[in-house]
Design an enzyme around this catalytic site. Structure first.
Site, short mmCIF file in Angstrom:
data_model
loop_
_atom_site.label_atom_id
_atom_site.label_comp_id
_atom_site.label_asym_id
_atom_site.label_seq_id
_atom_site.Cartn_x
_atom_site.Cartn_y
_atom_site.Cartn_z
N GLY A 16 0.81 -1.08 -0.01
CA GLY A 16 0.06 0.12 0.03
C GLY A 16 0.82 1.24 -0.01
O GLY A 16 2.02 1.13 -0.34
N GLY A 17 0.45 2.32 0.05
CA GLY A 17 0.96 3.64 0.44
C GLY A 17 2.26 3.67 1.25
O GLY A 17 3.38 4.25 0.68
N PHE A 120 -12.04 20.12 5.44
CA PHE A 120 -12.02 18.92 5.94
C PHE A 120 -12.20 18.82 7.77
O PHE A 120 -11.99 20.11 8.22
CB PHE A 120 -10.75 18.07 5.73
CG PHE A 120 -11.08 16.48 5.03
CD1 PHE A 120 -11.48 16.78 3.67
CD2 PHE A 120 -10.82 15.45 5.45
CE1 PHE A 120 -11.68 15.67 2.90
CE2 PHE A 120 -11.12 14.20 5.01
CZ PHE A 120 -11.48 14.46 3.54
N GLN A 240 -11.57 4.21 14.94
CA GLN A 240 -12.38 5.17 14.42
C GLN A 240 -13.63 4.86 13.53
O GLN A 240 -13.58 3.77 12.71
CB GLN A 240 -11.44 6.00 13.66
CG GLN A 240 -12.44 7.42 12.73
CD GLN A 240 -11.26 8.34 12.21
OE1 GLN A 240 -11.12 8.22 11.01
NE2 GLN A 240 -11.02 9.45 12.85
N HIS A 242 -16.21 6.03 11.15
CA HIS A 242 -16.38 7.07 10.12
C HIS A 242 -17.85 7.43 10.08
O HIS A 242 -18.74 6.35 10.03
CB HIS A 242 -16.04 6.75 8.52
CG HIS A 242 -15.78 7.84 7.88
ND1 HIS A 242 -16.71 8.62 7.32
CD2 HIS A 242 -14.67 8.48 7.32
CE1 HIS A 242 -16.31 9.38 6.44
NE2 HIS A 242 -15.10 9.47 6.55
N LEU A 252 -17.45 3.60 1.85
CA LEU A 252 -17.44 4.97 2.39
C LEU A 252 -17.64 6.19 1.46
O LEU A 252 -17.64 5.88 0.35
CB LEU A 252 -15.72 5.24 2.63
CG LEU A 252 -15.18 6.60 2.98
CD1 LEU A 252 -15.49 6.65 4.59
CD2 LEU A 252 -13.50 6.47 2.60
N THR A 254 -16.81 10.01 1.15
CA THR A 254 -15.81 10.79 1.79
C THR A 254 -16.10 11.92 2.59
O THR A 254 -17.16 12.75 2.50
CB THR A 254 -14.89 11.35 0.66
OG1 THR A 254 -13.81 12.30 1.39
CG2 THR A 254 -15.55 12.11 -0.15
N GLU A 255 -15.44 12.38 3.87
CA GLU A 255 -15.70 13.55 4.62
C GLU A 255 -15.54 14.87 3.65
O GLU A 255 -16.30 15.72 4.14
CB GLU A 255 -14.56 13.48 5.81
CG GLU A 255 -14.89 14.76 6.61
CD GLU A 255 -13.75 14.41 7.84
OE1 GLU A 255 -13.78 13.43 8.52
OE2 GLU A 255 -12.70 15.32 7.89
N ARG A 286 -14.26 13.49 13.46
CA ARG A 286 -15.20 12.20 13.11
C ARG A 286 -15.66 11.51 14.50
O ARG A 286 -16.85 11.15 14.40
CB ARG A 286 -14.21 11.27 12.46
CG ARG A 286 -13.89 11.66 10.96
CD ARG A 286 -13.15 10.86 10.30
NE ARG A 286 -13.07 11.28 8.87
CZ ARG A 286 -11.93 10.53 8.18
NH1 ARG A 286 -11.14 9.67 8.51
NH2 ARG A 286 -11.80 11.32 7.07
N HIS A 353 -13.73 2.19 10.59
CA HIS A 353 -13.14 2.61 9.35
C HIS A 353 -11.65 2.83 9.75
O HIS A 353 -10.81 2.49 8.61
CB HIS A 353 -13.35 4.25 9.20
CG HIS A 353 -12.89 4.92 8.24
ND1 HIS A 353 -12.87 4.40 6.97
CD2 HIS A 353 -11.95 6.07 7.90
CE1 HIS A 353 -12.25 5.24 6.00
NE2 HIS A 353 -11.54 6.35 6.78
N GLU A 386 -0.84 2.62 8.59
CA GLU A 386 -2.10 2.05 9.65
C GLU A 386 -1.63 1.21 10.66
O GLU A 386 -2.04 1.10 11.84
CB GLU A 386 -3.19 1.94 8.86
CG GLU A 386 -4.47 1.78 9.96
CD GLU A 386 -5.85 1.41 9.32
OE1 GLU A 386 -5.81 1.64 7.92
OE2 GLU A 386 -6.83 1.12 9.87
N ARG A 397 -8.22 10.13 14.72
CA ARG A 397 -7.48 10.67 13.78
C ARG A 397 -8.38 11.71 12.84
O ARG A 397 -9.50 11.47 12.54
CB ARG A 397 -7.08 9.53 12.71
CG ARG A 397 -6.70 9.89 11.20
CD ARG A 397 -6.12 8.82 10.58
NE ARG A 397 -7.07 8.03 9.79
CZ ARG A 397 -7.78 8.37 8.85
NH1 ARG A 397 -7.73 9.82 8.14
NH2 ARG A 397 -8.70 7.79 8.28
N LEU A 403 -3.54 9.52 4.79
CA LEU A 403 -2.64 9.59 3.56
C LEU A 403 -1.23 10.28 3.95
O LEU A 403 -0.22 9.59 3.37
CB LEU A 403 -3.41 10.12 2.41
CG LEU A 403 -4.43 9.22 1.64
CD1 LEU A 403 -5.12 9.88 0.60
CD2 LEU A 403 -3.95 7.81 1.36
#
Lengths: 584, 233
Positions: A16-17, A120, A240, A242, A252, A254-255, A286, A353, A386, A397, A403
């Site tokens: 992943g990222g 956000f 968390q 969401h 999901l 998005t916020e 959140r 989430h 994560e 968070r 991200l």
């Protein structure tokens, strides 16, 4: 036993990222690096991130300051976040964004050609005053754009990938971690990947809950591996929820949809967040929004025939904004809720989430354990993203900080591994019994016959977590849930799979994942029961207040049931510490 | 509902066969094809093998052939299908097991187009500037999820999987050509001028028909051809 061994300077578990940012740093430095990923990297869960990534660029507003971003993150964390780590992340955020842009990430743009930034939750200017636009995005597909960009850069850097290989267990030695046992999903081949440095980037574990925004693959593999290697997990009670998962489907929304001006309403059409949080309203943190929605539902103001969800209203934003800024959530809403947000509000409900806790690390992503009350670096082991708890999110968070977390600390891991290898970090050689220990779980599943199915135990586990460890918690429910989990853990020992073949045996992978889900669920249960206060996402009916005198500390769980604590770092290097205060 | 699913495990089966399953999709709360396949795997037959991850149409794991058409199992509503529902692996790629295909040739073609931003100018201290109009040119291109629904539905790819880049790879080739920040357009176009890489596209447009993200690889291919003409003039 005779096990094929391959050696690398660094092995990264997870594509992943965080994993791809670490591997990019290492591959570009010329080190011999391998990424093992149980799915092709662009199928990792980073791809599902929507709303964006925070950095104090000030592009939309004309000015911003990373110190304000840091303040918001500490406040959002309900003071459980480590201020040295938050400082590092927020200060490095702008450079991190520019790097991603230079790599080709297709950010949305402002008229002057700079990166577009949206509002956000919890993001303010001047230490808590009005809302700020700090979230960079690629429409509402930011995670997809980021993950593909990072993978593309890894192709250019010629990083080596073991795609569709599963990490079975870390191989532990006296000195530290020597590498990982990996299983080739396509062939069933098992090898020992020995590494000077092993980096865990295994993501989250939302699949311990029945209803989650998380992908099927988010099974806490890093958590299971860490616990089985005798290492602790930190702050695992902080999950968390969401505020806007699509009711029923869990997908999901998005916020960023509230960042663009959408808001939540109850069955009376009331914009209820104005009542709960008059200052930030729908863009509160959140945990605050999720609890408010749950109270609305519990007090009979939920929508639908069962009154079990609330509505997210977007139609007033107009076709242009929705199609330009939120095209992905329009598509998801039509597919999974049967609702076109241009015309009707989306049915949503707080949905599991993200896990704020994880494997404790320092700001260099080195994994920590505690010995005699002191932090102790585990030689040869890193964690980022994560799965790690550095801890920048504390008890809650902020949206679009994950991200950021994955690229900042994926990069930090890559940098520190380079430095350590230059300074002579060597290999650790496991004994035959070290290897055997790491193979034990796999061999149990190969051996067990005629037991209960993986799906039976997994379904019950998810139900227990959903019912007894959700948005609001009580000692009564949690101790019930805890007993059920202990029974499930016993049953898991004799569970079995029918499919024993070697070729692409996904049943065996799901079985190994279930061991990790169980380990994660137990860690959550132990620490949630232990923490007798409400802080951030951990909300208890029986202990409704934050209790700094007793609980301003990280909790740690070891696999054997032992619990320990670490102090919260309140000593940033460049700025004054942010003092304890109440949140809105 | 009745399902007829392609099965093949090279360890135990001499040749592929279709296996029949009856599933109570209502009792199992199944809305999408993926829900039904997982319910079959969880409750009827744990040997059924498929890839899945995000279950929301963005990771591209569960591309398969559903009632004769390529698509994602997770975003295909059961209510839109008439039974019996016939599920096969993506065509044109070697089968590893059941619904899992070997995608290495697909990924090779993707890598062949150098799918990463190239820019030989010195790096600015901040972001490179890009106008909203320039950025809009990437819409419809960058959203590709590499599910291979398009490429594996393309007869030109079936015939020349080693030589024809295929719609997904060509869409990405154009994604970088169209990016105002990329300076390698000439080289990128030159790499595609042989008779096979791009010119095997016959405009059949199966790719457009099946893309679960609503993207249009044929249009991108035509735009590459036009740019080649302009470069040649």
């Amino acid at each position: 036993m005779n096990l094929a061994t391959q050696q690398f300077d660094a092995v990264i578990i997870g594509g992943g990222g965080a994993g791809l940012r670490a591997s990019l740093e290492l591959a570009q430095s010329g080190l011999n690096v391998a990424v093992i990923s149980k799915v092709f990297p662009t199928r990792s869960h980073t791809v599902s991130a929507q709303g964006g990534i925070n950095a104090a660029l000030g592009n939309t507003d004309g000015s911003d300051d990373w110190r304000w971003h840091m303040y918001d993150t500490v406040m959002g964390s309900d003071f459980l976040g480590d201020q040295d780590a938050i400082e590092y992340m927020c200060k490095n955020a702008p450079q991190t964004i520019y790097e991603l842009e230079h790599m080709g990430l297709p950010f949305s743009r402002l008229d002057d050609g700079k990166i577009y930034q949206r509002a956000f939750g919890g993001q303010t200017r001047d230490y808590g005053k009005e809302l700020v636009h700090r979230t960079c995005c690629a429409a509402d597909r930011t995670g997809h754009a980021m993950l593909h960009t990072l993978y593309q850069q890894n192709i250019a850097a010629k990083a080596k990938f073991f795609n569709e290989w599963f990490a079975v267990d870390l191989v532990k030695t006296e000195e530290g971690i020597s590498g990982v046992i990996a299983l080739n999903i396509e062939t069933g081949e098992v090898v020992f990947l020995q590494a000077r440095a092993t980096i865990l980037a295994t993501g989250g574990a939302g699949r311990i809950f029945q209803s989650t925004t998380n992908a099927h693959i988010n099974t806490g593999d890093g958590f299971g591996m860490a616990l089985r290697a005798g290492l602790p997990l930190q702050d695992m009670e902080f999950w968390q929820f969401h505020p806007t998962g699509i009711a029923g489907a869990g997908v999901l929304i998005t916020e960023g949809s509230r960042g663009e001006g959408g808001y939540l309403i109850n069955k009376d059409g009331e914009r209820y967040m104005e009542r709960y949080a008059p200052h930030l309203k729908d863009l509160s943190c959140r945990d605050v929004v999720a609890r408010s929605s749950m109270i609305e539902i519990r007090e009979g103001r939920g929508c639908g025939p069962k009154g079990d969800y609330v509505l997210l209203k977007l139609d007033h934003l107009g076709e242009e904004v929705i199609n330009k800024r939120l095209p992905g959530i329009r598509e998801l809403s039509i597919t999974f809720a049967g609702v076109d947000p241009l015309k009707n509000p989306i049915p949503v409900v707080p949905t599991c989430h993200y896990l704020m806790g994880g494997i404790p690390t320092n700001i260099h992503a080195q994994v920590l354990t505690v010995k005699n009350g002191q932090d102790h670096v585990v030689e040869g082991l890193y964690a980022a993203g994560e799965c790690a708890c550095v801890s920048v999110h504390g008890a809650n968070r902020l949206g679009a900080n994950s991200l950021l977390d994955i690229v900042v600390f994926g990069r930090a891991a890559g940098l520190h591994v380079q430095q350590s290898v230059r300074e002579g970090l060597g290999f650790r050689t496991p004994s035959p019994s070290d290897i055997e220990a790491a193979l034990a779980g796999l061999e149990r599943w190969n051996r067990n016959q005629n037991g209960e199915s993986v799906d039976t135990i997994r379904t019950e586990l998810q139900l227990v977590m959903q019912n007894d460890f959700g948005v609001f918690r009580t000692a009564e429910h949690m101790s019930e849930g805890f007993k059920k989990l202990e029974k499930l853990q016993e049953r898991l020992k004799t569970a079995s799979i029918k499919d024993k073949s070697q070729c692409f045996n996904t049943s065996r992978i799901e079985a190994l994942e279930l061991d990790n889900l169980m380990a994660t669920a137990l860690a959550t249960a132990y620490l949630a029961n232990e923490r007798t206060e409400s802080r951030g996402a951990h909300a208890r009916y029986d202990f409704p207040e934050r209790d700094d005198a007793h609980w301003l500390k990280h909790s740690m769980y070891f696999g054997d049931g032992k619990i320990d604590f670490r102090p919260v770092n309140m000593k940033p290097h460049e700025v004054k510490p942010i003092e304890l205060r109440a949140r809105e | 509902m009745h399902f007829s699913i392609y099965r093949y495990n090279p360890e135990t089966d001499k040749k592929p066969y279709m296996q029949e399953y009856d599933l109570d999709t209502e009792a199992n709360n199944c809305h999408m094809v993926l829900d039904a396949l997982l319910a079959i795997k969880n409750t009827l037959d744990d040997t059924l093998t498929l890839r899945r991850s995000c279950r929301e149409g963005v990771c591209g794991s569960d591309g398969m052939n559903i009632n004769g058409k390529n698509g994602l199992a997770c975003t295909t509503h059961l209510s839109t299908l008439s039974g019996p529902i016939v599920i096969r692996p993506l065509p044109g790629l070697p089968v590893v097991r059941d619904l899992v295909v070997d995608m290495s040739q697909f990924y090779k073609q993707y890598e062949k187009v150098k799918p990463y931003l190239q820019n030989s100018d010195p790096l600015p201290a901040k972001e490179r500037l890009q106008s909203p109009e320039e950025r809009a040119k990437l819409d419809g291109l960058y959203e590709c999820i590499l599910c291979a629904c398009c490429t594996s539905s393309c007869p030109s790819f079936w015939w020349n999987p080693e030589k024809f880049v295929g719609p997904a790879g060509l869409l990405q080739a154009y994604r970088f050509v169209a990016d105002s920040r990329d300076t390698a357009t000439t080289e990128r176009l030159a790499d595609l001028t042989d008779p096979f890489s791009l010119f095997r596209c016959r405009g059949i447009m199966n790719c457009v028909d099946v893309c679960p993200k609503g993207l249009n690889p044929t249009k991108a291919i035509n735009q590459l051809k036009e740019l080649m003409l302009e470069e040649a003039v």
